[in-house]
Design a protein around this motif. Structure first.
Motif, PDB file in Angstrom:
ATOM      1  N   GLY A 192      -1.090  58.865  -7.572  1.00  0.00           N
ATOM      2  CA  GLY A 192      -0.366  59.729  -8.565  1.00  0.00           C
ATOM      3  C   GLY A 192       0.837  60.217  -7.993  1.00  0.00           C
ATOM      4  O   GLY A 192       1.384  60.075  -6.980  1.00  0.00           O
ATOM      5  N   GLY A 193       1.857  61.031  -8.706  1.00  0.00           N
ATOM      6  CA  GLY A 193       2.902  61.216  -8.365  1.00  0.00           C
ATOM      7  C   GLY A 193       4.086  60.255  -8.195  1.00  0.00           C
ATOM      8  O   GLY A 193       3.770  59.066  -8.462  1.00  0.00           O
ATOM      9  N   ASN A 194       5.287  60.670  -7.922  1.00  0.00           N
ATOM     10  CA  ASN A 194       6.336  59.898  -7.816  1.00  0.00           C
ATOM     11  C   ASN A 194       7.401  60.157  -6.466  1.00  0.00           C
ATOM     12  O   ASN A 194       7.380  61.504  -6.337  1.00  0.00           O
ATOM     13  N   ILE A 195       7.960  59.543  -5.993  1.00  0.00           N
ATOM     14  CA  ILE A 195       8.771  59.719  -4.961  1.00  0.00           C
ATOM     15  C   ILE A 195      10.289  59.585  -5.441  1.00  0.00           C
ATOM     16  O   ILE A 195      11.095  60.016  -4.263  1.00  0.00           O
ATOM     17  N   GLU A 196      10.595  59.070  -6.334  1.00  0.00           N
ATOM     18  CA  GLU A 196      12.190  58.729  -6.528  1.00  0.00           C
ATOM     19  C   GLU A 196      12.328  59.362  -8.005  1.00  0.00           C
ATOM     20  O   GLU A 196      13.455  58.860  -8.556  1.00  0.00           O
ATOM     21  N   SER A 197      11.633  60.474  -8.458  1.00  0.00           N
ATOM     22  CA  SER A 197      11.806  61.042  -9.605  1.00  0.00           C
ATOM     23  C   SER A 197      11.697  59.821 -11.041  1.00  0.00           C
ATOM     24  O   SER A 197      12.298  60.086 -12.094  1.00  0.00           O
ATOM     25  N   ARG A 198      11.250  58.653 -10.700  1.00  0.00           N
ATOM     26  CA  ARG A 198      11.114  57.681 -11.791  1.00  0.00           C
ATOM     27  C   ARG A 198       9.839  58.025 -12.432  1.00  0.00           C
ATOM     28  O   ARG A 198       8.803  57.572 -11.926  1.00  0.00           O
ATOM     29  N   GLY A 199       9.615  58.201 -13.608  1.00  0.00           N
ATOM     30  CA  GLY A 199       8.717  58.479 -14.379  1.00  0.00           C
ATOM     31  C   GLY A 199       8.246  57.279 -15.207  1.00  0.00           C
ATOM     32  O   GLY A 199       8.897  56.137 -15.319  1.00  0.00           O
ATOM     33  N   ASN A 200       6.739  57.277 -15.425  1.00  0.00           N
ATOM     34  CA  ASN A 200       6.253  56.451 -16.240  1.00  0.00           C
ATOM     35  C   ASN A 200       5.390  56.756 -17.569  1.00  0.00           C
ATOM     36  O   ASN A 200       4.997  56.173 -18.383  1.00  0.00           O
ATOM     37  N   THR A 201       5.730  58.348 -17.810  1.00  0.00           N
ATOM     38  CA  THR A 201       5.286  59.038 -18.790  1.00  0.00           C
ATOM     39  C   THR A 201       6.353  59.913 -19.728  1.00  0.00           C
ATOM     40  O   THR A 201       6.351  59.878 -20.615  1.00  0.00           O
ATOM     41  N   THR A 202       7.027  60.648 -18.468  1.00  0.00           N
ATOM     42  CA  THR A 202       7.979  61.674 -18.938  1.00  0.00           C
ATOM     43  C   THR A 202       9.273  60.842 -18.099  1.00  0.00           C
ATOM     44  O   THR A 202       9.100  59.841 -17.210  1.00  0.00           O
ATOM     45  N   VAL A 203      10.339  61.667 -18.425  1.00  0.00           N
ATOM     46  CA  VAL A 203      11.694  60.844 -17.788  1.00  0.00           C
ATOM     47  C   VAL A 203      11.232  60.804 -16.209  1.00  0.00           C
ATOM     48  O   VAL A 203      11.708  59.953 -15.335  1.00  0.00           O
ATOM     49  N   CYS A 204      10.965  61.991 -15.614  1.00  0.00           N
ATOM     50  CA  CYS A 204      10.493  62.086 -14.171  1.00  0.00           C
ATOM     51  C   CYS A 204       9.078  62.387 -13.654  1.00  0.00           C
ATOM     52  O   CYS A 204       8.809  62.609 -12.783  1.00  0.00           O
ATOM     53  N   GLY A 205       8.165  62.001 -14.731  1.00  0.00           N
ATOM     54  CA  GLY A 205       6.875  62.080 -14.475  1.00  0.00           C
ATOM     55  C   GLY A 205       5.644  61.059 -14.284  1.00  0.00           C
ATOM     56  O   GLY A 205       5.810  60.300 -15.303  1.00  0.00           O
TER      57      GLY A 205
END
Length: 317
Positions: free
Chosen positions: A152-165
């Motif tokens: 879970g989470g992201n390390i470069e603010s690349r989302g797959n559900t929201t812009v940054c999530g």
């Protein structure tokens, strides 16, 4: 033996992770706890039982957990995993819900770890709702864990559900915040970007699923819809091109089985953003030390893809 609790919202990638754990001779699964996420909670429970039935392991206890996030509105991934979470290919001979244990998943987590202090690793491949409730039931629960592995989470603010999530954190941001700030056991995180960069080639998937076994046919059947969607995304979205199949949850699982699979990582304090129109649910990496946190998580960066693929092959033999 690696004693594990698997916390899942069984969609296709959770099914792959469960099967990889079952195939490992060094793993003992003490229980599987289910949560709302990829699909509704009841579907997640049914799907987990289907996977165990296919692997002849219905002896493993399965527990029903949290039906909705702590505060957020429920969110599911039916467009990716199918409305039922397993590709919308029902099995009329699937086990019934009577196979579930009576104990609630969060209490089961606490009980299992209290019976095996310092010996159990928890692999969380769902929204972190069950884990957030477990630490409320027993504030000492995290320190009794051997380790925590999170997809879970992201390390470069690349989302797959929201812009940054990323999905698992966006489903229940408050739960993710609680877990990343109250679980001080050794913590390993397989982020969204990490899993994308370590995708397996589509040509490998063809070989993997062509094995003449019941398990391979099961996996080919339940993953058909997901693979079609993922391949379409590969062709249409050049900026997020994966060029292969991303078995998200399996990366956290293989790290729990054999940490040497992870060939590059870094340690950093992390938290979760709870506000912001575009950033709610985004994982925050504190490289400047401004959060003043003593506990740091291990962020996975690279895996030994050959070893990972071997474990995938073994899971459907």
């Amino acid at each position: 033996m690696n004693k594990l609790i698997l916390d899942v919202d069984t969609g296709v990638d959770d099914a792959q992770a469960i099967m990889m754990a079952l195939a490992s001779p060094t793993v003992e699964i003490l229980g599987i706890t289910c949560c709302n996420g990829n699909t509704k909670l009841d579907n997640a429970c049914k799907n987990t039982l289907r996977v165990l039935q296919k692997c002849n392991r219905l002896d493993i206890p399965v527990f029903r957990g949290c039906v909705q996030p702590l505060l957020a509105e429920p969110l599911h991934a039916g467009d990716y995993h199918g409305k039922d979470g397993l590709g919308d290919v029902p099995d009329p001979n699937a086990p019934g819900m009577d196979m579930l244990q009576d104990t609630h998943a969060t209490q089961a987590m606490v009980n299992i770890v209290n019976d095996n202090p310092g010996e159990v690793s928890l692999v969380a491949t769902s929204a972190l709702t069950n884990l957030a409730v477990a630490v409320q039931l027993d504030p000492s629960f995290p320190e009794k864990l051997k380790a925590l592995y999170i997809m879970g989470g992201n390390i470069e603010s690349r989302g797959n559900t929201t812009v940054c999530g990323e999905f698992n954190f966006v489903v229940d941001p408050e739960a993710a915040y609680i877990v990343l700030n109250r679980y001080t056991c050794p913590t390993y995180i397989a982020s969204w970007e990490f899993s994308c960069r370590n995708s397996v080639p589509w040509s490998f998937c063809d070989t993997w699923l062509a094995q003449d076994t019941e398990k391979a046919r099961f996996m080919e059947n339940i993953s058909r819809h997901t693979r079609k969607v993922a391949q379409s995304e590969d062709n249409e979205k050049e900026e997020t091109k994966r060029v292969g199949f991303n078995s998200c949850d399996a990366y956290a699982l293989v790290a729990a089985i054999d940490n040497s699979v992870v060939t590059e990582s870094e340690e950093v304090a992390v938290s979760v953003e709870l506000a912001g129109n575009n950033t709610r649910g985004m994982m925050v990496l504190d490289y400047m030390g401004l959060l003043k946190k003593k506990h740091k998580a291990t962020i996975m960066k690279k895996v030994n893809l050959d070893l990972f693929k071997k474990m995938m092959i073994d899971s459907v033999k």
